[in-house]
Design a protein around this motif. Structure first.
Motif, short mmCIF file in Angstrom:
data_model
loop_
_atom_site.label_atom_id
_atom_site.label_comp_id
_atom_site.label_asym_id
_atom_site.label_seq_id
_atom_site.Cartn_x
_atom_site.Cartn_y
_atom_site.Cartn_z
N ASP A 1 0.86 -1.19 0.00
CA ASP A 1 0.00 0.00 0.00
C ASP A 1 0.90 1.23 0.00
O ASP A 1 1.89 1.28 0.74
CB ASP A 1 -0.86 -0.04 1.29
N PRO A 2 0.58 2.23 -0.84
CA PRO A 2 1.45 3.42 -0.87
C PRO A 2 1.62 4.08 0.50
O PRO A 2 2.68 4.64 0.78
CB PRO A 2 0.75 4.37 -1.84
N TYR A 3 0.60 3.96 1.36
CA TYR A 3 0.75 4.51 2.70
C TYR A 3 1.86 3.77 3.46
O TYR A 3 2.65 4.35 4.18
CB TYR A 3 -0.57 4.41 3.49
N MET A 4 1.90 2.45 3.26
CA MET A 4 2.89 1.64 3.97
C MET A 4 4.30 1.94 3.46
O MET A 4 5.22 2.15 4.25
CB MET A 4 2.56 0.15 3.77
N THR A 5 4.47 2.01 2.15
CA THR A 5 5.81 2.28 1.63
C THR A 5 6.24 3.70 1.98
O THR A 5 7.40 3.94 2.27
CB THR A 5 5.88 2.02 0.11
N ASP A 6 5.28 4.61 2.04
CA ASP A 6 5.61 5.96 2.51
C ASP A 6 6.08 5.92 3.97
O ASP A 6 7.06 6.57 4.33
CB ASP A 6 4.41 6.91 2.41
N TYR A 7 5.36 5.17 4.80
CA TYR A 7 5.77 5.06 6.21
C TYR A 7 7.18 4.47 6.32
O TYR A 7 7.98 4.88 7.15
CB TYR A 7 4.78 4.19 7.00
N MET A 8 7.47 3.49 5.47
CA MET A 8 8.81 2.88 5.52
C MET A 8 9.87 3.93 5.17
O MET A 8 10.90 4.02 5.84
CB MET A 8 8.88 1.68 4.57
N ASN A 9 9.59 4.73 4.14
CA ASN A 9 10.55 5.79 3.78
C ASN A 9 10.70 6.81 4.91
O ASN A 9 11.80 7.30 5.18
CB ASN A 9 10.11 6.49 2.49
N GLU A 10 9.59 7.13 5.54
CA GLU A 10 9.65 8.09 6.66
C GLU A 10 10.47 7.53 7.82
O GLU A 10 11.25 8.25 8.43
CB GLU A 10 8.23 8.43 7.14
N LYS B 1 14.64 0.67 25.45
CA LYS B 1 15.44 1.40 26.42
C LYS B 1 15.07 2.89 26.29
O LYS B 1 13.95 3.25 26.56
CB LYS B 1 16.93 1.13 26.18
N CYS B 2 16.00 3.72 25.80
CA CYS B 2 15.70 5.16 25.79
C CYS B 2 14.73 5.57 24.69
O CYS B 2 14.28 6.72 24.67
CB CYS B 2 17.00 5.95 25.65
N LEU B 3 14.41 4.69 23.74
CA LEU B 3 13.50 5.09 22.66
C LEU B 3 12.04 5.03 23.10
O LEU B 3 11.17 5.54 22.40
CB LEU B 3 13.74 4.25 21.41
N GLY B 4 11.77 4.40 24.22
CA GLY B 4 10.44 4.47 24.79
C GLY B 4 9.37 3.62 24.12
O GLY B 4 8.19 3.95 24.17
N GLY B 5 9.78 2.53 23.50
CA GLY B 5 8.80 1.66 22.85
C GLY B 5 8.89 0.24 23.36
O GLY B 5 9.67 -0.05 24.26
N PRO B 6 8.08 -0.65 22.78
CA PRO B 6 8.17 -2.06 23.17
C PRO B 6 9.28 -2.77 22.40
O PRO B 6 9.59 -2.40 21.26
CB PRO B 6 6.80 -2.61 22.77
N SER C 1 7.58 2.10 16.10
CA SER C 1 8.94 2.60 15.96
C SER C 1 8.95 4.00 15.34
O SER C 1 9.76 4.86 15.69
CB SER C 1 9.77 1.67 15.07
N ARG C 2 8.03 4.21 14.39
CA ARG C 2 7.92 5.53 13.76
C ARG C 2 7.51 6.55 14.81
O ARG C 2 8.06 7.66 14.87
CB ARG C 2 6.91 5.48 12.62
N GLU C 3 6.56 6.19 15.67
CA GLU C 3 6.08 7.12 16.68
C GLU C 3 7.17 7.43 17.72
O GLU C 3 7.33 8.59 18.13
CB GLU C 3 4.82 6.56 17.35
#
Ligand SMILES: *Cc1c(COP(=O)(O)O)cnc(C)c1O
Length: 413
Positions: A41-50, A200-205, A276-278
């Protein structure tokens, strides 16, 4: 089997002040509750690039290949080592804690000839020693942990990067515990590969490992990849000399999946990618330097509070990571009993350590979402109370006062 014995997951509210994982930022959890989309999905590939762009900023690099490996931090480590090391390659590993041993173990599984520089836990490796060893051994690759949570030490990397460049040695570090909370300069320190983790410091799971690769190591990796599946391009087969023993961790294939070709590899873990993006977005909108200062401030406040209890700090304090503290357990105290009461009566988790340090030190983290004043004050308050309850006497109120004093002086940090 009685299915009605299995209740809806309803884990207790804990304050995780150990060496990781830590409580995820609620914004990250919300992002992860987003519905799935298709992998092309273009949204997904955009998220990957971001994600690639965001993590370039977090790693402080211009490396095009800055991507996510699906799996915990060691998935990132394994992907880099498996994709780079040829059986028989000489690899030099700096070992100053548990995760240095992990690098040795993985390198041996890749059939590398492994050499080590080992220092006692609580110390770091002096760069001069590294140059001597490189001259003698002539390794293809130097592996080191950046910040090792098992000992709380942060290994200086800049001079080692200069030495690696001078002797044409590929330079890798595991920055899982340090990234986001301590200075990490991928390009300036001439690192060829860095891997990290979220918890750790990135604050995610945990469950995603961001990595970055220089163009120099990319060339080495491309030569290692040789797959006769028909979906690989001729370019990759040329000059190929040995198959990589993992499909899942074959970085050459993963690069082709993340790159403009979008050759199918695995199904990118969409939910983990949202998270991870968030994590990266939150840190970068606040400012990376500010995030590092925040870790320093709350780590130091915790340190001041612990010292005011009369407790001794483990390791060389000049090289301590911002986000974690090793605390020597007083001889009269059972460390696990303290951790048990902290968890049961205060719902606060602190860590023990491994190997020779097991039962000797606690590890207290102030990282990611939990690098906050309220978390520091609550942890100090609880620990001080439990210690007194068990007969270790502290000066009443001294610990919290020391932390308050620190905060007052460093209000603007
Ligand atoms: C915490 C930590 C890890 C964690 O590895 P996982 O595979 O995510 O459990 C790896 N390396 C270092 C240096 C760490 O401190």
């Amino acid at each position: 089997m009685d299915i009605f014995q299995y209740h809806q997951i309803n884990a207790p509210q804990r304050l995780l002040m150990g060496p990781g994982p830590i409580n995820a930022d609620p914004r990250v959890l919300r992002a992860m509750a987003t519905q799935l989309i298709g992998q092309y999905d273009p949204y997904m590939t955009d998220y990957m690039n971001e994600v690639m762009a965001l993590y370039r900023d977090l790693f402080k690099t211009k490396n095009y290949w800055t991507i996510l490996i699906n799996g915990t931090s060691r998935a990132g480590i394994e992907s880099i080592l498996i994709s780079t090391i040829h059986p028989g390659d000489k690899v030099l590993v700096l070992v100053f804690g548990r995760f240095g041993h992990l690098l040795c173990e993985i390198a041996r599984r890749c059939k590398a000839e492994v050499y080590t520089i080992v220092v006692p836990w609580g110390e770091i490796v002096i760069p001069d020693k590294v140059e001597d060893a490189i001259k003698k051994i002539k390794p293809k690759l130097l592996l080191t942990v950046h910040g090792d949570t098992s000992t709380t030490m942060l290994q200086p990397l800049q001079e080692i990067g200069d030495v690696c460049e001078q002797y044409n040695v590929l330079f890798y570090t595991d920055a899982t515990a340090s990234i986001g909370g301590n200075i990490l300069e991928t390009d300036k320190w001439k690192l060829d590969a860095v891997s990290a983790g979220m918890q750790k410091c990135l604050g995610g799971p945990s469950g995603t490992s961001p990595i970055t690769l220089s163009s120099k190591i990319e060339k080495v990796i491309r030569k290692r990849s040789c797959v006769e599946s028909g979906i690989r391009t001729q370019e990759h087969k040329d000059g190929c000399n040995e198959i990589i023993y993992s499909n899942y961790f074959d970085l050459s294939m993963i690069m082709d999946y993340w790159g403009p070709q979008r050759l199918n590899h695995h199904t990118e873990a969409t939910t983990a990618l949202y998270g991870s993006r968030e994590c990266a977005r939150i840190i970068l909108q606040d400012g990376l330097n500010k995030n590092i200062s925040r870790h320093k401030k709350h780590g130091r406040a915790m340190l001041a509070g612990i010292q005011a209890m009369g407790l001794e700090i483990f390791g060389n304090i000049n090289y301590k990571m911002n986000n974690i503290l090793g605390v020597v357990i007083p001889l009269s105290i059972n460390g696990n009993q303290v951790r048990k009461i902290m968890l049961e009566d205060f719902s606060i988790e602190i860590g023990t350590s491994f190997g020779a340090l097991d039962g000797k030190i606690w590890r207290i983290g102030t990282m990611g979402y939990n690098a906050r004043k309220d978390c520091v004050m609550q942890t100090l308050c609880a620990l001080d109370s439990v210690l007194n309850y068990l007969g270790y006497r502290t000066v009443q109120g001294a610990s919290l006062q020391a932390a308050w004093d620190y905060y007052e002086k460093h209000n603007n940090d």
